[in-house]
Design a protein around this motif. Sequence first.
Motif, PDB file in Angstrom:
ATOM      1  N   LEU A   1       0.883  -1.315   0.043  1.00  0.00           N
ATOM      2  CA  LEU A   1       0.061   0.099   0.008  1.00  0.00           C
ATOM      3  C   LEU A   1       0.873   1.259   0.084  1.00  0.00           C
ATOM      4  O   LEU A   1       0.702   2.389  -0.637  1.00  0.00           O
ATOM      5  CB  LEU A   1      -0.952  -0.015   1.377  1.00  0.00           C
ATOM      6  N   VAL A   2       1.900   1.358   0.444  1.00  0.00           N
ATOM      7  CA  VAL A   2       2.754   2.414   0.851  1.00  0.00           C
ATOM      8  C   VAL A   2       3.395   2.620  -0.378  1.00  0.00           C
ATOM      9  O   VAL A   2       3.622   3.644  -1.123  1.00  0.00           O
ATOM     10  CB  VAL A   2       3.767   2.364   1.952  1.00  0.00           C
ATOM     11  N   CYS A   3       3.934   1.629  -1.088  1.00  0.00           N
ATOM     12  CA  CYS A   3       4.699   1.946  -2.341  1.00  0.00           C
ATOM     13  C   CYS A   3       3.847   2.138  -3.516  1.00  0.00           C
ATOM     14  O   CYS A   3       4.114   3.118  -4.335  1.00  0.00           O
ATOM     15  CB  CYS A   3       5.258   0.364  -2.687  1.00  0.00           C
TER      16      CYS A   3
ATOM     17  N   LEU B   1      -6.914   8.978   2.483  1.00  0.00           N
ATOM     18  CA  LEU B   1      -7.150   7.161   2.271  1.00  0.00           C
ATOM     19  C   LEU B   1      -5.807   7.090   3.153  1.00  0.00           C
ATOM     20  O   LEU B   1      -4.698   7.086   2.479  1.00  0.00           O
ATOM     21  CB  LEU B   1      -7.132   7.130   0.778  1.00  0.00           C
ATOM     22  N   PRO B   2      -5.675   6.127   3.964  1.00  0.00           N
ATOM     23  CA  PRO B   2      -4.714   5.757   4.691  1.00  0.00           C
ATOM     24  C   PRO B   2      -3.850   4.891   3.773  1.00  0.00           C
ATOM     25  O   PRO B   2      -4.051   4.122   2.738  1.00  0.00           O
ATOM     26  CB  PRO B   2      -5.208   4.565   5.641  1.00  0.00           C
ATOM     27  N   PHE B   3      -2.526   5.386   3.903  1.00  0.00           N
ATOM     28  CA  PHE B   3      -1.167   4.767   3.323  1.00  0.00           C
ATOM     29  C   PHE B   3      -1.378   5.265   1.922  1.00  0.00           C
ATOM     30  O   PHE B   3       0.073   5.061   1.289  1.00  0.00           O
ATOM     31  CB  PHE B   3      -1.183   3.218   3.149  1.00  0.00           C
ATOM     32  N   LEU B   4      -2.281   5.789   1.082  1.00  0.00           N
ATOM     33  CA  LEU B   4      -2.085   5.957  -0.106  1.00  0.00           C
ATOM     34  C   LEU B   4      -2.262   7.651  -0.498  1.00  0.00           C
ATOM     35  O   LEU B   4      -1.582   8.082  -1.362  1.00  0.00           O
ATOM     36  CB  LEU B   4      -3.371   5.424  -0.851  1.00  0.00           C
ATOM     37  N   SER B   5      -3.149   8.390   0.059  1.00  0.00           N
ATOM     38  CA  SER B   5      -3.047   9.988   0.059  1.00  0.00           C
ATOM     39  C   SER B   5      -1.832  10.525   0.615  1.00  0.00           C
ATOM     40  O   SER B   5      -1.096   9.948   1.420  1.00  0.00           O
ATOM     41  CB  SER B   5      -4.480  10.244   0.807  1.00  0.00           C
TER      42      SER B   5
ATOM     43  N   GLY C   1       1.695  14.085   5.595  1.00  0.00           N
ATOM     44  CA  GLY C   1       2.709  13.671   6.218  1.00  0.00           C
ATOM     45  C   GLY C   1       2.261  13.100   7.618  1.00  0.00           C
ATOM     46  O   GLY C   1       2.744  11.921   8.042  1.00  0.00           O
ATOM     47  N   THR C   2       1.334  13.859   8.277  1.00  0.00           N
ATOM     48  CA  THR C   2       1.131  13.388   9.762  1.00  0.00           C
ATOM     49  C   THR C   2       0.097  11.798   9.326  1.00  0.00           C
ATOM     50  O   THR C   2       0.281  11.111  10.166  1.00  0.00           O
ATOM     51  CB  THR C   2      -0.157  14.144  10.200  1.00  0.00           C
ATOM     52  N   SER C   3      -0.597  11.806   8.389  1.00  0.00           N
ATOM     53  CA  SER C   3      -1.599  10.631   7.988  1.00  0.00           C
ATOM     54  C   SER C   3      -0.386   9.530   7.899  1.00  0.00           C
ATOM     55  O   SER C   3      -0.733   8.397   8.494  1.00  0.00           O
ATOM     56  CB  SER C   3      -2.441  10.831   6.818  1.00  0.00           C
ATOM     57  N   ILE C   4       0.334   9.468   7.015  1.00  0.00           N
ATOM     58  CA  ILE C   4       1.316   8.351   6.866  1.00  0.00           C
ATOM     59  C   ILE C   4       2.209   7.903   8.073  1.00  0.00           C
ATOM     60  O   ILE C   4       2.215   6.759   8.408  1.00  0.00           O
ATOM     61  CB  ILE C   4       2.382   8.682   5.684  1.00  0.00           C
ATOM     62  N   ILE C   5       2.537   8.961   8.798  1.00  0.00           N
ATOM     63  CA  ILE C   5       3.122   8.614  10.118  1.00  0.00           C
ATOM     64  C   ILE C   5       2.267   7.939  11.116  1.00  0.00           C
ATOM     65  O   ILE C   5       2.517   6.941  11.820  1.00  0.00           O
ATOM     66  CB  ILE C   5       3.821   9.960  10.676  1.00  0.00           C
TER      67      ILE C   5
END
Length: 548
Positions: free
Chosen positions: A64-66, A387-391, A394-398
């Motif tokens: 998902l992150v990649c 959208l988690p991991f995709l949008s 900065g704070t969301s992915i952390i």
Amino acid sequence: MSAPLPSYLFGGSAEDARRVGSPRGGSRKTGDAGILGKVSGAIHGVPERFMRPRIVLVAVTAVLVCFGMLMIYSASSVSCLNSASCDYDPAYYLKRQMIYAAVGLALAVLLATRDYHWFTRDHLAVVVAGVIVALILVFVPGFSNSTYGASRWIKLGGFQLQPSEFAKVAIVTVAAALAQRYYVDGDLGQAELLKYTLVGIGVPLGLILIQPDKGSTAIIAITLIIMLYVAGFNPVVLSLGLLSGALALGVLSLTQDYALSRITTFLDPWADEAGKSYQLVQGYYALGSGGILGVGIGFSKQKYSYLPMAHNDFIFAVIGEECGLVGTLGVIACFALFAWAGFRIAKYAPDLAGRLIASGCTSLIIIQMLVNVCGVLGLIPLSGKPLPFLSYGGTSIIACLMFVGMLLSVSKNSALPETEHDVRRRNMTVRSGDERGDAGLSFVGETTPRSASLGRSDPGAGRSDVAPTGFTVVDGGGSARDARGHNGSFRNGSGASRASSQRIAGGRGYGRIDTNADAASRQRSRGSGRGRSGGQGRSGGRERRGRR
């Protein structure tokens, strides 16, 4: 001498298994095996019920992150080329997202390598205090960065952070810790529970609500209800609380202009498609033009300044355009695997706090995903949640990677439930061949009384010892002299003479056991002490049966 068996045989840790070595008996040296050896060493000895969801969780998160990095670059590259604020760099948002992801990965590793009790019990007050201070800074001039009429960000140099994302992590942790202390440990009374709940959950939720950020408030509230349900709270009361909260949130939305406009847009998006409904309608165009397989990654047309926030809130629409229905279903499938792994970890958590942390982290990620996807599809009013991991965010992915770290911490500290068989295996010992005296173990040809095998005294045999409760394995690696007499015959447990050993073999003068006679005859001849041969024992047995 007795020696305990290796602990990994009855549910020991992976470290115990690595110390013992490989199953084939060779020593394990992960330092000489390279990366594959280290990975194999980390997996070796961990039960499947723990390792499978752990691997699935890490793999799905990495995918998902990649994939999110790829789609952020695809959705933002065109707009960045024409933006001075982005230094005309097509990879501007990609580079920043990679920095945020690196920070989140470091925090995830830190949390995963720590026992989750470290942040649910030892440092909980510090975490809550830090989150409350950050939420207050949102309203302080000089730190606040208001956007679209909402004060949700604080500025730190060239970066901005959204404290409500960190508050999600803190609130889940506080709720799990309080439930453990109240329901299990019993060191909290109702008055203390109410006080800590008000400070650790009520104050952060109130600060988030007045930003205003009703979307995050609703997501956190639903997550807390799920955690209470997992903790065993009354479902009827939880349903009434959920209904009451939804009604209160709806009434509050009707009193705010921007929230009311989102509701009217949701009810009839085509009434003002060039105005308030513009973003939602453009998202429909992106999803509709993708078809089954999409137009191809990088070939979206809506990202050419037609679709606002294409790399952020509406990245799911760009995925639908470039990857089609297959791509969107693939994203949903990845989140389904994430949910399976998270709830699987929660199922095998060692205590209530771990179970609530795992279920809370998993539920929050899945709920936020559904809020974003359903908003883009027009199934619920837009909330502005990424959208988690995709949008991009900065704070969301952390925060999302911190949730993954907490899940891994719970999984690493889980253990198999101890059963009666585990207790018995723990009492297993290995004895050398010359150590006898255990009543429940006998050689072929020697009769063990039932009372002795059950650990009771046998006055008739002159034995009053009690058999040990554990299971004893006689080591077979000794020499023949350890297990046989000087003439090669077997020794019995009471130190029988060579003549009696020869009688076991039918009196032939050597230590071979007569296998022609049946077991019952051999036992009768051995137990009677009359010195009959195997054949005589059989005939004697027939005579006795005839007399009966």
